[in-house]
Every structure is written in C-alpha cells, then in structure tokens.
Design a protein around this motif. Structure first.
Motif, PDB file in Angstrom:
ATOM      1  N   TRP A  36       0.849  -1.190   0.000  1.00 28.50           N
ATOM      2  CA  TRP A  36       0.000   0.000   0.000  1.00 28.50           C
ATOM      3  C   TRP A  36       0.885   1.241   0.000  1.00 28.50           C
ATOM      4  CZ3 TRP A  36      -5.243  -0.335  -0.488  1.00 28.50           C
ATOM      5  CH2 TRP A  36      -5.822  -1.590  -0.258  1.00 28.50           C
ATOM      6  N   VAL A  37       0.515   2.161  -0.834  1.00 24.97           N
ATOM      7  CA  VAL A  37       1.198   3.445  -0.955  1.00 24.97           C
ATOM      8  C   VAL A  37       0.114   4.514  -0.912  1.00 24.97           C
ATOM      9  CG1 VAL A  37       2.631   4.887  -2.440  1.00 24.97           C
ATOM     10  CG2 VAL A  37       3.035   2.417  -2.339  1.00 24.97           C
ATOM     11  N   ARG A  38       0.376   5.619  -0.255  1.00 25.40           N
ATOM     12  CA  ARG A  38      -0.647   6.660  -0.156  1.00 25.40           C
ATOM     13  C   ARG A  38      -0.119   7.982  -0.683  1.00 25.40           C
ATOM     14  NH1 ARG A  38      -0.835   7.222   6.488  1.00 25.40           N
ATOM     15  NH2 ARG A  38       1.189   8.288   6.748  1.00 25.40           N
ATOM     16  N   LYS A  43       1.213  16.335  -1.899  1.00 25.85           N
ATOM     17  CA  LYS A  43       2.416  15.631  -1.452  1.00 25.85           C
ATOM     18  C   LYS A  43       2.757  14.494  -2.393  1.00 25.85           C
ATOM     19  CE  LYS A  43       1.977  16.711   3.463  1.00 25.85           C
ATOM     20  NZ  LYS A  43       2.014  16.152   4.849  1.00 25.85           N
ATOM     21  N   GLU A  44       3.995  14.012  -2.275  1.00 22.89           N
ATOM     22  CA  GLU A  44       4.412  12.874  -3.083  1.00 22.89           C
ATOM     23  C   GLU A  44       3.844  11.575  -2.501  1.00 22.89           C
ATOM     24  OE1 GLU A  44       8.704  14.639  -4.639  1.00 22.89           O
ATOM     25  OE2 GLU A  44       8.623  12.846  -3.366  1.00 22.89           O
ATOM     26  N   ARG A  45       3.849  10.566  -3.325  1.00 24.03           N
ATOM     27  CA  ARG A  45       3.414   9.264  -2.860  1.00 24.03           C
ATOM     28  C   ARG A  45       4.340   8.774  -1.758  1.00 24.03           C
ATOM     29  NH1 ARG A  45       1.143   5.512  -7.879  1.00 24.03           N
ATOM     30  NH2 ARG A  45      -0.640   6.847  -8.359  1.00 24.03           N
ATOM     31  N   GLU A  46       3.745   8.123  -0.759  1.00 21.54           N
ATOM     32  CA  GLU A  46       4.474   7.671   0.420  1.00 21.54           C
ATOM     33  C   GLU A  46       4.212   6.189   0.636  1.00 21.54           C
ATOM     34  OE1 GLU A  46       4.512   8.587   5.256  1.00 21.54           O
ATOM     35  OE2 GLU A  46       2.784   9.099   4.024  1.00 21.54           O
ATOM     36  N   ALA A  92      -5.521  10.535   2.803  1.00 21.93           N
ATOM     37  CA  ALA A  92      -4.815  10.373   1.528  1.00 21.93           C
ATOM     38  C   ALA A  92      -5.623   9.440   0.638  1.00 21.93           C
ATOM     39  CB  ALA A  92      -3.422   9.781   1.753  1.00 21.93           C
ATOM     40  N   ILE A  93      -5.200   9.374  -0.604  1.00 20.02           N
ATOM     41  CA  ILE A  93      -5.655   8.295  -1.476  1.00 20.02           C
ATOM     42  C   ILE A  93      -4.696   7.125  -1.252  1.00 20.02           C
ATOM     43  CG2 ILE A  93      -6.047   7.530  -3.829  1.00 20.02           C
ATOM     44  CD1 ILE A  93      -6.558  10.450  -4.572  1.00 20.02           C
ATOM     45  N   TYR A  94      -5.262   5.980  -0.990  1.00 16.95           N
ATOM     46  CA  TYR A  94      -4.460   4.785  -0.732  1.00 16.95           C
ATOM     47  C   TYR A  94      -4.499   3.887  -1.968  1.00 16.95           C
ATOM     48  CZ  TYR A  94      -3.805   5.936   4.161  1.00 16.95           C
ATOM     49  OH  TYR A  94      -3.425   6.542   5.337  1.00 16.95           O
TER      50      TYR A  94
END
Length: 121
Positions: A36-38, A43-46, A92-94
């Motif tokens: 999973w990345v959010r 902001k940048e993807r985390e 965030a969008i996950y």
C-alpha cells in the motif's frame, strides 16, 4: 496482466479504524509482493506497507508501524490493510500496488486506482 482493485476507504473520525482490501488477479510471480502506498493532497506518494504473499512477512513505514497491519488471504487473492488509531495526517488516497521478487524494495510495478481515506479531527 496484473489487476488490483481497492475497496474500503471512507470518512472516519480521528482515533477510529478502517480496513482496506485489495483484490488481486494475474500472474502470481508478478505480484509476489503486494503493498500500500498513499498520496496526500499536494504531497508525493508515500510507502505505507508491503507483504510477501508466500510467507506473510511484512515491512512497514515508521509513520504507521504499530497502528497499521497488512495481511493477506491467498485463497481469496486479497490483501488487507487494517488501520487503527487513525490520525488526520493519514488522510490520503491509498493505492494498492504489486511487484515481483523476494526482497522488500518498497517499489512496485502495478497499481490500482486508489481509494480515498479521510480522517476528521
């Protein structure tokens, strides 16, 4: 071709919980790791977490360690992200993501469409 479909996002109050699901399909070798990345607004993807489908071993970002748990149910080709003690900064969008290989790299080749998670204070 690998396909990833997320579900389970929504709006919850701070301190609450959500469970995200990622239904996977495609060649197993292409998605030996699922994660999973959010991405929060502006902001940048985390990176959040990833799991090795073969043995269930997992890797977590320090920001979610102890609050989030990633798991898999191989019989259902599904990976879950249980999120507890949610904070407004978790908004965030996950995205569900998948990649090949054994080692945790926090990098992925395939991506889902994303599911919105919003935490109110």
């Amino acid at each position: 071709q690998v396909q990833l479909v997320e579900s389970g996002g929504g709006l919850v109050q701070a301190g609450g919980s959500l469970r995200l699901s990622c239904e996977t399909s495609g060649r197993s070798s292409d998605m030996s790791r699922v994660g999973w990345v959010r991405q929060a607004p502006g902001k940048e993807r985390e990176f959040v977490a990833e799991i090795r489908r073969s043995d269930g071993d997992a890797d977590y970002a320090s920001t979610v360690q102890g609050r989030f748990t990633i798991s898999r149910e191989n019989a259902k080709n599904t990976v879950y992200l249980q999120m507890n003690n949610l904070k407004p900064e978790d908004t965030a969008i996950y995205y569900c993501a998948a990649g090949s290989g054994w080692w945790f790299t926090r990098n992925f080749d395939y991506w889902g469409q994303g599911t919105q998670v919003t935490i109110s204070s």
